[in-house]
Design a protein around this motif. Structure first.
Motif, PDB file in Angstrom:
ATOM      1  N   HIS A 179      39.554  28.456  49.427  1.00 29.80           N
ATOM      2  CA  HIS A 179      38.612  29.070  50.370  1.00 29.80           C
ATOM      3  C   HIS A 179      37.982  30.333  49.782  1.00 29.80           C
ATOM      4  O   HIS A 179      36.913  30.762  50.240  1.00 29.80           O
ATOM      5  CB  HIS A 179      39.316  29.398  51.698  1.00 29.80           C
ATOM      6  N   TYR A 230      32.702  22.916  53.362  1.00 31.61           N
ATOM      7  CA  TYR A 230      33.879  23.024  54.237  1.00 31.61           C
ATOM      8  C   TYR A 230      34.716  24.238  53.863  1.00 31.61           C
ATOM      9  O   TYR A 230      35.064  25.069  54.719  1.00 31.61           O
ATOM     10  CB  TYR A 230      34.710  21.745  54.136  1.00 31.61           C
ATOM     11  N   TRP A 231      35.041  24.362  52.559  1.00 33.51           N
ATOM     12  CA  TRP A 231      35.885  25.473  52.156  1.00 33.51           C
ATOM     13  C   TRP A 231      35.143  26.810  52.189  1.00 33.51           C
ATOM     14  O   TRP A 231      35.766  27.867  52.360  1.00 33.51           O
ATOM     15  CB  TRP A 231      36.444  25.221  50.757  1.00 33.51           C
ATOM     16  N   SER A 270      30.011  18.562  50.281  1.00 33.85           N
ATOM     17  CA  SER A 270      30.716  18.632  51.565  1.00 33.85           C
ATOM     18  C   SER A 270      32.005  19.432  51.433  1.00 33.85           C
ATOM     19  O   SER A 270      32.332  20.253  52.304  1.00 33.85           O
ATOM     20  CB  SER A 270      31.025  17.219  52.084  1.00 33.85           C
ATOM     21  N   VAL A 271      32.728  19.204  50.347  1.00 37.53           N
ATOM     22  CA  VAL A 271      33.968  19.955  50.116  1.00 37.53           C
ATOM     23  C   VAL A 271      33.667  21.448  49.956  1.00 37.53           C
ATOM     24  O   VAL A 271      34.363  22.299  50.538  1.00 37.53           O
ATOM     25  CB  VAL A 271      34.688  19.415  48.864  1.00 37.53           C
ATOM     26  N   TRP A 275      43.376  15.974  49.757  1.00 38.55           N
ATOM     27  CA  TRP A 275      43.066  15.337  51.031  1.00 38.55           C
ATOM     28  C   TRP A 275      43.512  13.875  51.055  1.00 38.55           C
ATOM     29  O   TRP A 275      44.130  13.420  52.015  1.00 38.55           O
ATOM     30  CB  TRP A 275      41.564  15.424  51.288  1.00 38.55           C
ATOM     31  N   THR A 333      36.374  20.537  43.193  1.00 34.00           N
ATOM     32  CA  THR A 333      36.234  19.713  44.394  1.00 34.00           C
ATOM     33  C   THR A 333      37.091  18.456  44.309  1.00 34.00           C
ATOM     34  O   THR A 333      37.699  18.041  45.309  1.00 34.00           O
ATOM     35  CB  THR A 333      34.768  19.323  44.622  1.00 34.00           C
ATOM     36  N   GLN A 355      35.570  27.989  55.665  1.00 34.32           N
ATOM     37  CA  GLN A 355      36.918  28.537  55.799  1.00 34.32           C
ATOM     38  C   GLN A 355      37.013  29.907  55.141  1.00 34.32           C
ATOM     39  O   GLN A 355      37.647  30.829  55.676  1.00 34.32           O
ATOM     40  CB  GLN A 355      37.926  27.586  55.150  1.00 34.32           C
TER      41      GLN A 355
END
Length: 559
Positions: free
Chosen positions: A535, A346-347, A342-343, A152, A142, A350
């Motif tokens: 992902h 999110y992935w 959160s990371v 990021w 992460t 995806q």
């Protein structure tokens, strides 16, 4: 023959061994396993089961040491001149730095959460323990995504010209000593936080009241009263952190930092097994030094408190320090829990949209469950004889058997895997390149977790129950199966759950021992993250995090 002798012949004592060995061997056996009470012998079957378990757990480690003795002076001198000094510096400096940073953060959080009126109260006790459910190699993934050269933060930094003009290009190197220090500290501080929290909640208020009556401020009381009582807790947490850093492979390798565990893995990858054994012996030596230091500090600690006048500790008002303390807690929670999760979420989203949850993903998940479940079942079965022997028949022999059963727990998975490879490749080739090797390595690594849970349940069971069953003529092994197991079965299951979750997260042993085409969730995280296919790595990482909540729940109930 007298009537008494006739009765003894026809009705032997239940304490006599049911297998009736020869008289000379029986005398040797009784002298060797003699407990603290006269006539307290465990029975041949129970003793042999426990002894066999202890020996099997220790053999791979001893085998690695034995093989290193035949490495030859040339191999030793080559590694001492070229690799070992740098590896020693990398490993020791990282271990000391992570341990010190994690202790400072853990103690500070424990005191703020447990001894002050912090907004949120006891909720923070759970939230700040959550980093334990995130394996450090997942945390490393992460933070590579967030702080990596093309992460990021770097991409957002380049979009803002004023940042580049003021500070230049984004220059934080996650692939460095400080990057590894940052990540490992975030995901190991809960060891100190949890243990120190338990000690702070049990601390007697009387000592603080006396100190305050002598004019000490809150800060003075912390340094002169609280901290001395916290030393055992800090030491226990620090030793866990230090041993973890010594054994970690995933996070360190992902962040391109080389310590002994990574070097051993790379030696194995280049088929230099002898070189790997030499490095392993040095790492074993470092581990033993840390364990020796722990025992040394324990002998010097003599801080005790009486319970007959116990008062619960005061909960202090923070006053002007309320919001700075709250900000500190929020920052640690954000960077250690909220941002990594959160990371991953999110992935994972995806990845799901890209079809990551295909048949291969479920095959990896099934492989993880299969090998971890097998290890958990074996641990639940073989832990009980060792624990029962040590608890009910305490002696030097039972103590020794228990200690050698812990041999694999204090050492890195890569060393355990190395010992397993040597044994099965040379002596049991029919099992080589099968998933059974992985399960065997997991048993060696995590058996003590099952033993601790089983022992905690057994300690609550009165020995008189055993004595009653023995008086009816049952040998010890039958008492264990028919009486003890049904009584402590929830504790046995809890130990199995701990082993299962620890096994499903284990990376280095799985990487070294997996047969061709056999991948687990942990292996896929490693492979996909190494190729920056985040992902595909994130869903597996999120599954492991969710499953890891099981041991966290157990630990929070304990502490």
């Amino acid at each position: 023959m007298s009537e008494q002798q006739e009765n003894q012949k026809n009705n032997p004592s239940p304490c006599q061994d049911e297998d009736k060995p020869s008289s000379s061997f029986r005398r040797f056996f009784r002298r060797f396993v003699q407990g603290r009470k006269v006539g307290s012998q465990p029975g041949m079957i129970l003793f042999l089961l426990a002894t066999l378990t202890g020996l099997v757990m220790a053999v791979p480690i001893f085998y690695v040491v034995w093989m290193s003795l035949f490495a030859g002076s040339d191999k030793w001198m080559t590694l001492i001149d070229s690799r070992i000094p740098q590896l020693l510096w990398n490993t020791i400096s990282l271990t000391v730095a992570v341990t010190a940073a994690a202790v400072v953060i853990g103690v500070a959080l424990a005191w703020i959460v447990n001894r002050t009126k912090l907004p949120g109260g006891k909720l923070w006790q759970w939230l700040l323990a959550l980093p334990l459910v995130i394996p450090p190699y997942v945390g490393a993934v992460t933070y590579i995504i967030v702080l990596g050269p093309r992460g990021w933060v770097a991409r957002e930094w380049e979009k803002h010209d004023w940042l580049v003009r003021l500070f230049g290009d984004f220059s934080f190197d996650i692939y460095s000593f400080f990057g590894v220090l940052f990540v490992l500290t975030l995901f190991t501080y809960p060891y100190v936080f949890l243990i120190a929290s338990a000690s702070l909640r049990k601390m007697n208020r009387n000592y603080e009241e006396v100190a305050r009556s002598q004019g000490l401020t809150t800060a003075g009381i912390f340094w002169k009263v609280n901290l001395p009582f916290l030393r055992p807790a800090i030491g226990a947490g620090a030793i866990l952190i230090a041993l973890y850093v010594l054994s970690d492979f995933g996070a360190i390798a992902m962040m391109r930092y080389t310590t002994f565990t990574a070097a051993i893995y790379y030696q194995m990858g280049s088929y230099d097994h002898i070189g790997a054994t030499v490095l392993s012996v040095v790492l074993i030596g470092l581990t033993l030094i840390i364990l020796w230091l722990e025992s040394l500090t324990k002998r010097k600690q003599s801080y005790v408190q009486s319970s007959n006048t116990y008062k619960e500790p005061d909960i202090l008002s923070l006053g002007k320090w309320k919001w700075p303390a709250m900000l500190f807690v929020l920052i640690i929670f954000f960077i250690s829990v909220l941002l990594p999760l959160s990371v991953l979420i999110y992935w994972s989203i995806q990845g799901v949209q890209a079809g990551a949850l295909d048949s291969r993903f479920f095959e990896y998940a099934w492989n993880s469950v299969k090998v971890s479940g097998l290890a958990a079942i074996i641990c639940m079965i073989i832990a009980l004889p060792v624990v029962y022997l040590r608890s009910r028949y305490p002696s030097k022999s039972s103590y020794f058997i228990e200690k050698i059963s812990y041999a694999g727990y204090a050492l890195p998975g890569v060393i355990v895997a190395l010992g397993v490879i040597f044994i099965f490749n040379n002596h049991l080739p029919s099992f080589y390149n099968t998933f059974y090797l992985i399960a065997f390595a997991f048993v060696i690594r995590f058996l003590p977790q099952a033993m601790q849970s089983t022992d905690a349940s057994l300690s609550l069971l009165s020995p008189r129950i055993d004595e009653a069953a023995r008086s009816l003529g049952h040998p010890p092994w039958k008492v264990m199966i028919k009486v003890i197991i049904p009584s402590i079965f929830p504790g046995i299951l809890a130990g199995g759950a701990l082993v299962f979750v620890s096994s499903i997260k284990e990376l280095p042993a799985t990487l070294l021992l997996r047969p061709p085409g056999f991948d687990t969730l942990a292996v896929r995280i490693w492979v996909e993250a190494s190729e920056a296919v985040y992902h595909m790595a994130a869903p597996a990482a999120l599954v492991i995090v969710v499953v890891s909540i099981i041991p966290l729940t157990y630990m929070l109930k304990k502490y």
